[in-house]
Design a protein around this motif. Structure first.
Motif, short mmCIF file in Angstrom:
data_model
loop_
_atom_site.label_atom_id
_atom_site.label_comp_id
_atom_site.label_asym_id
_atom_site.label_seq_id
_atom_site.Cartn_x
_atom_site.Cartn_y
_atom_site.Cartn_z
N LEU A 1 0.84 -1.19 0.00
CA LEU A 1 0.00 0.00 0.00
C LEU A 1 0.88 1.24 0.00
O LEU A 1 1.94 1.24 0.60
N PRO A 2 0.44 2.31 -0.63
CA PRO A 2 1.26 3.52 -0.71
C PRO A 2 0.88 4.62 0.29
O PRO A 2 0.62 5.75 -0.09
N PRO A 3 0.86 4.33 1.61
CA PRO A 3 0.49 5.38 2.56
C PRO A 3 1.47 6.55 2.56
O PRO A 3 1.07 7.68 2.82
N ASP A 4 2.75 6.30 2.25
CA ASP A 4 3.71 7.40 2.18
C ASP A 4 3.33 8.37 1.08
O ASP A 4 3.38 9.59 1.26
N HIS B 1 -1.82 -7.23 3.95
CA HIS B 1 -1.00 -6.06 4.28
C HIS B 1 -1.82 -4.84 4.68
O HIS B 1 -1.26 -3.76 4.85
N TYR B 2 -3.11 -4.99 4.83
CA TYR B 2 -3.98 -3.85 5.10
C TYR B 2 -3.65 -3.16 6.42
O TYR B 2 -3.88 -1.97 6.58
N GLY B 3 -3.08 -3.90 7.35
CA GLY B 3 -2.71 -3.33 8.64
C GLY B 3 -1.76 -2.16 8.53
O GLY B 3 -1.75 -1.27 9.39
N VAL B 4 -0.94 -2.13 7.48
CA VAL B 4 0.00 -1.02 7.28
C VAL B 4 -0.78 0.29 7.13
O VAL B 4 -0.49 1.28 7.80
N LEU B 5 -1.78 0.28 6.28
CA LEU B 5 -2.58 1.49 6.08
C LEU B 5 -3.42 1.79 7.31
O LEU B 5 -3.50 2.94 7.75
N ALA B 6 -4.04 0.78 7.88
CA ALA B 6 -4.89 0.98 9.06
C ALA B 6 -4.09 1.58 10.21
O ALA B 6 -4.57 2.48 10.91
N TYR C 1 -8.78 0.44 -4.43
CA TYR C 1 -9.01 -0.44 -5.57
C TYR C 1 -7.84 -1.40 -5.65
O TYR C 1 -6.69 -0.99 -5.55
N THR C 2 -8.12 -2.69 -5.84
CA THR C 2 -7.03 -3.66 -5.92
C THR C 2 -7.36 -4.78 -6.91
O THR C 2 -8.52 -5.17 -7.06
N THR C 3 -6.31 -5.29 -7.52
CA THR C 3 -6.48 -6.43 -8.42
C THR C 3 -6.29 -7.75 -7.67
O THR C 3 -6.47 -8.81 -8.24
N ASP C 4 -5.92 -7.68 -6.38
CA ASP C 4 -5.70 -8.89 -5.58
C ASP C 4 -6.17 -8.63 -4.15
O ASP C 4 -5.39 -8.21 -3.30
N THR D 1 -1.31 -2.72 -8.86
CA THR D 1 -2.15 -3.67 -8.14
C THR D 1 -3.05 -2.98 -7.12
O THR D 1 -4.05 -3.55 -6.72
N VAL D 2 -2.66 -1.79 -6.67
CA VAL D 2 -3.44 -1.07 -5.67
C VAL D 2 -3.50 0.40 -6.05
O VAL D 2 -2.49 0.98 -6.44
#
Length: 102
Positions: A27-30, A62-67, A52-55, A93-94
């Protein structure tokens, strides 16, 4: 009118994408924080987030990184996650689409 004026910054949408590269973060939170920062805003100003994601399965891994980033900023925007066949650029992909209000 300056792009950072209150009228323009009051409702800002940005789209950020993540390439398929295995060495890239899922994910690109940066990038999201950087785009918001250039408009004089932060993650705390998000009022809506679309992912939006293709996977979907890989994204959930890896959603915890953004959360965690959102939580650390005190942000809890309504979020929609959408599985898509592909994004506009095939190597992505995201994609994050955020709306922020200053």
């Amino acid at each position: 009118m300056d792009s950072r004026s209150p009228a323009c910054a009051a409702s800002m949408s940005c789209a950020l994408a993540q390439p398929r590269s295995a060495t890239s973060a899922p994910l690109p939170p940066d990038n999201l924080e950087a785009v918001l920062g250039e408009a004089g805003m932060s993650l705390a100003d998000l009022v809506r987030l679309n992912v939006y994601t293709t996977d979907v399965d890989r994204l959930f891994e890896h959603y915890g990184v953004l959360a965690a980033r959102l939580g650390a900023a005190g942000a809890a925007p309504p979020t929609t996650m959408l599985g898509v066949t592909r994004l506009a650029i095939p190597d992505l992909t995201v994609e994050l689409e955020g709306t922020a209000v200053a």
